[in-house]
Write a protein that holds these residues in place. Sequence first.
Motif, PDB file in Angstrom:
ATOM      1  N   ARG A 231       0.856  -1.241  -0.125  1.00 60.59           N
ATOM      2  CA  ARG A 231       0.117   0.105   0.041  1.00 60.59           C
ATOM      3  C   ARG A 231       0.803   1.258  -0.132  1.00 60.59           C
ATOM      4  N   ALA A 232       0.434   2.297  -0.979  1.00 60.80           N
ATOM      5  CA  ALA A 232       1.257   3.481  -0.982  1.00 60.80           C
ATOM      6  C   ALA A 232       1.299   4.180   0.304  1.00 60.80           C
ATOM      7  N   PRO A 233       2.536   4.609   0.658  1.00 56.91           N
ATOM      8  CA  PRO A 233       2.742   5.407   1.972  1.00 56.91           C
ATOM      9  C   PRO A 233       1.806   6.417   2.208  1.00 56.91           C
ATOM     10  N   ARG A 234       1.270   7.198   1.112  1.00 55.21           N
ATOM     11  CA  ARG A 234       0.357   8.424   1.446  1.00 55.21           C
ATOM     12  C   ARG A 234      -0.987   7.911   1.985  1.00 55.21           C
ATOM     13  N   GLN A 235      -1.181   6.525   1.811  1.00 60.45           N
ATOM     14  CA  GLN A 235      -2.431   5.976   2.580  1.00 60.45           C
ATOM     15  C   GLN A 235      -2.231   5.506   3.927  1.00 60.45           C
ATOM     16  N   TRP A 236      -0.856   5.593   4.231  1.00 56.89           N
ATOM     17  CA  TRP A 236      -0.329   4.943   5.609  1.00 56.89           C
ATOM     18  C   TRP A 236      -1.021   6.235   6.841  1.00 56.89           C
ATOM     19  N   GLU A 237      -1.379   5.669   8.080  1.00 57.87           N
ATOM     20  CA  GLU A 237      -1.760   6.543   9.066  1.00 57.87           C
ATOM     21  C   GLU A 237      -0.488   7.425   9.589  1.00 57.87           C
ATOM     22  N   LEU A 246      13.499   8.422   6.728  1.00 59.04           N
ATOM     23  CA  LEU A 246      14.094   8.500   5.217  1.00 59.04           C
ATOM     24  C   LEU A 246      14.798   9.574   5.176  1.00 59.04           C
ATOM     25  N   ARG A 247      14.664  10.620   6.074  1.00 61.10           N
ATOM     26  CA  ARG A 247      15.139  12.082   5.762  1.00 61.10           C
ATOM     27  C   ARG A 247      16.657  11.795   5.399  1.00 61.10           C
ATOM     28  N   GLY A 248      17.412  12.173   4.584  1.00 63.44           N
ATOM     29  CA  GLY A 248      18.649  12.228   4.327  1.00 63.44           C
ATOM     30  C   GLY A 248      19.082  11.252   3.652  1.00 63.44           C
ATOM     31  N   HIS A 249      18.245  10.415   3.120  1.00 54.51           N
ATOM     32  CA  HIS A 249      18.570   9.228   2.209  1.00 54.51           C
ATOM     33  C   HIS A 249      18.288   9.549   0.828  1.00 54.51           C
ATOM     34  N   GLN A 250      18.640   9.067  -0.180  1.00 59.52           N
ATOM     35  CA  GLN A 250      18.022   9.223  -1.558  1.00 59.52           C
ATOM     36  C   GLN A 250      17.194   7.995  -1.993  1.00 59.52           C
ATOM     37  N   VAL A 251      15.962   8.344  -1.930  1.00 64.88           N
ATOM     38  CA  VAL A 251      14.892   7.260  -2.559  1.00 64.88           C
ATOM     39  C   VAL A 251      14.467   7.788  -3.639  1.00 64.88           C
ATOM     40  N   LEU A 252      14.741   6.647  -4.794  1.00 61.86           N
ATOM     41  CA  LEU A 252      14.541   6.905  -6.180  1.00 61.86           C
ATOM     42  C   LEU A 252      13.266   6.600  -6.554  1.00 61.86           C
ATOM     43  N   ALA A 253      12.430   5.881  -5.936  1.00 62.71           N
ATOM     44  CA  ALA A 253      11.217   5.413  -6.195  1.00 62.71           C
ATOM     45  C   ALA A 253      10.568   4.559  -5.249  1.00 62.71           C
ATOM     46  N   CYS A 254       9.216   4.608  -5.242  1.00 63.06           N
ATOM     47  CA  CYS A 254       8.278   3.669  -4.345  1.00 63.06           C
ATOM     48  C   CYS A 254       7.385   2.944  -5.229  1.00 63.06           C
ATOM     49  N   PHE A 255       7.571   1.481  -5.316  1.00 63.38           N
ATOM     50  CA  PHE A 255       6.748   0.697  -6.118  1.00 63.38           C
ATOM     51  C   PHE A 255       5.710   0.019  -4.935  1.00 63.38           C
ATOM     52  N   ALA A 256       4.416   0.175  -5.648  1.00 69.49           N
ATOM     53  CA  ALA A 256       3.200  -0.350  -4.713  1.00 69.49           C
ATOM     54  C   ALA A 256       2.204  -1.085  -5.736  1.00 69.49           C
ATOM     55  N   GLY A 257       1.125  -1.626  -4.959  1.00 65.96           N
ATOM     56  CA  GLY A 257      -0.009  -2.338  -5.525  1.00 65.96           C
ATOM     57  C   GLY A 257      -1.190  -1.672  -4.837  1.00 65.96           C
ATOM     58  N   ASP A 258      -1.993  -2.697  -4.595  1.00 66.34           N
ATOM     59  CA  ASP A 258      -3.211  -2.261  -3.790  1.00 66.34           C
ATOM     60  C   ASP A 258      -4.379  -1.683  -4.685  1.00 66.34           C
ATOM     61  N   HIS A 260      -5.396  -1.979  -7.780  1.00 64.70           N
ATOM     62  CA  HIS A 260      -6.096  -2.605  -9.139  1.00 64.70           C
ATOM     63  C   HIS A 260      -6.068  -1.713 -10.323  1.00 64.70           C
ATOM     64  N   ARG A 261      -5.222  -0.835 -10.305  1.00 60.75           N
ATOM     65  CA  ARG A 261      -5.257   0.127 -11.319  1.00 60.75           C
ATOM     66  C   ARG A 261      -3.601   0.573 -11.490  1.00 60.75           C
ATOM     67  N   ASP A 262      -3.290   0.912 -12.799  1.00 60.67           N
ATOM     68  CA  ASP A 262      -1.878   1.426 -12.967  1.00 60.67           C
ATOM     69  C   ASP A 262      -2.017   2.905 -12.811  1.00 60.67           C
ATOM     70  N   ALA A 263      -0.927   3.349 -12.066  1.00 59.44           N
ATOM     71  CA  ALA A 263      -0.805   4.871 -11.585  1.00 59.44           C
ATOM     72  C   ALA A 263       0.510   5.274 -11.418  1.00 59.44           C
ATOM     73  N   ILE A 264       1.040   6.543 -11.488  1.00 56.67           N
ATOM     74  CA  ILE A 264       2.072   7.212 -11.153  1.00 56.67           C
ATOM     75  C   ILE A 264       1.944   8.315 -10.823  1.00 56.67           C
ATOM     76  N   PHE A 265       2.341   8.692  -9.413  1.00 57.91           N
ATOM     77  CA  PHE A 265       2.055  10.085  -8.740  1.00 57.91           C
ATOM     78  C   PHE A 265       3.392  10.481  -7.862  1.00 57.91           C
ATOM     79  N   PRO A 273       8.834   9.518  -6.208  1.00 56.92           N
ATOM     80  CA  PRO A 273       7.427   9.316  -7.081  1.00 56.92           C
ATOM     81  C   PRO A 273       7.000   7.797  -6.552  1.00 56.92           C
ATOM     82  N   THR A 274       5.747   7.620  -6.584  1.00 54.40           N
ATOM     83  CA  THR A 274       4.996   6.322  -6.118  1.00 54.40           C
ATOM     84  C   THR A 274       4.392   5.768  -7.527  1.00 54.40           C
ATOM     85  N   ILE A 275       4.958   4.396  -7.935  1.00 56.79           N
ATOM     86  CA  ILE A 275       4.407   3.985  -9.074  1.00 56.79           C
ATOM     87  C   ILE A 275       3.531   2.774  -8.361  1.00 56.79           C
TER      88      ILE A 275
END
Length: 327
Positions: A231-237, A246-258, A260-265, A273-275
């Motif tokens: 589940r995308a972090p934006r949906q976490w409590e 994660l602050r100070g680390h280089q996160v290139l991308a976050c890949f998630a499912g949940d 049931h559609r294809d999206a990038i934001f 970005p979350t894919i």
Amino acid sequence: AGVPGILVSDGTSVVRTDAHGHFVLPNADGSRPIFVSTPAGYRPVGEFYRHCDGNGMVSFRLAVAPETAAANHAFVLLADYQWEPNDTMRKVFQRIISDPIGPQFMVHLGDLFYLMEGAPVDVARRYYEAYRDLLPEFDIPIYNLIGNHDQVSGPRVSPTMPGFADGLYEELLGPTYYSFDWGEIHYVVLNPFQMVDKIQHSRISDRQLGWLEADLAYQPPDKPLILLTHRAPRQWENEDDLLRVLRGHQVLACFAGDWHRDAIFQCPGEPFPTIITVGPLENMQWLPSGCRIVEVHGREVRHTYRLMHGLDEIHVVRPSPGSNIAG
């Protein structure tokens, strides 16, 4: 002699093996899997996790694998398969693995099964065992994640029963959060579900946050990270807690499912970005579904969605056959 400098964890503490490949996890109580963060240039012989024996001892074997040190590599993502034990997954996996890009590994982003919440433990165990027994048939590593439908819960399951919540997953598939290196990338698998009073919450547990902080403390600040979660972090409590770690680390991308559609934001405040990938969806064949091929070139990440069925056909429903169309 053992391999020195390997990260080993019980899901709380993270330690490095000494010059002889030995390690001690002083607070490990044997209730959770012990696992290694497999470094680039190696692969585990057998599973990357172990359950402690009666003496509190556990050992791992690593084999030299130069291909896992390649800065340029490709892997495949699928999500929400929601499998019921039959032969379809074998065919889907074989089709995905044979993609012309030649993926070196596969990541299953969770919801391996359909509605483990509410299922009796014996039924859930049969599903998990069938899936576990299928994995050795494939000649590339398959990294699994837990999804919201994979936690065992519901009115027929007591929190005191073996297998409750993450218990069955941990017993048969290993830790629900872990990390590994491939090429220049440190891949971090996260579990965004926590059971509180038999109710599933979309949040990362304090124990997992502590593990993540300890794991990242061993990584150079400029080490590129890729996050993998159902589940995308934006949906976490408590997404703010994740972003703090994660602050100070280089996160290139976050890949998630949940979804049931294809999206990038990319949401405000998120430095990555979350894919979202929609998977083969065995129980929802009417939806477009497929997999995502990810190519990593050093620190550059490219990805392409591969449609497997659904929108690869066009069905004209109006006008009906034989109708006249007025200009």
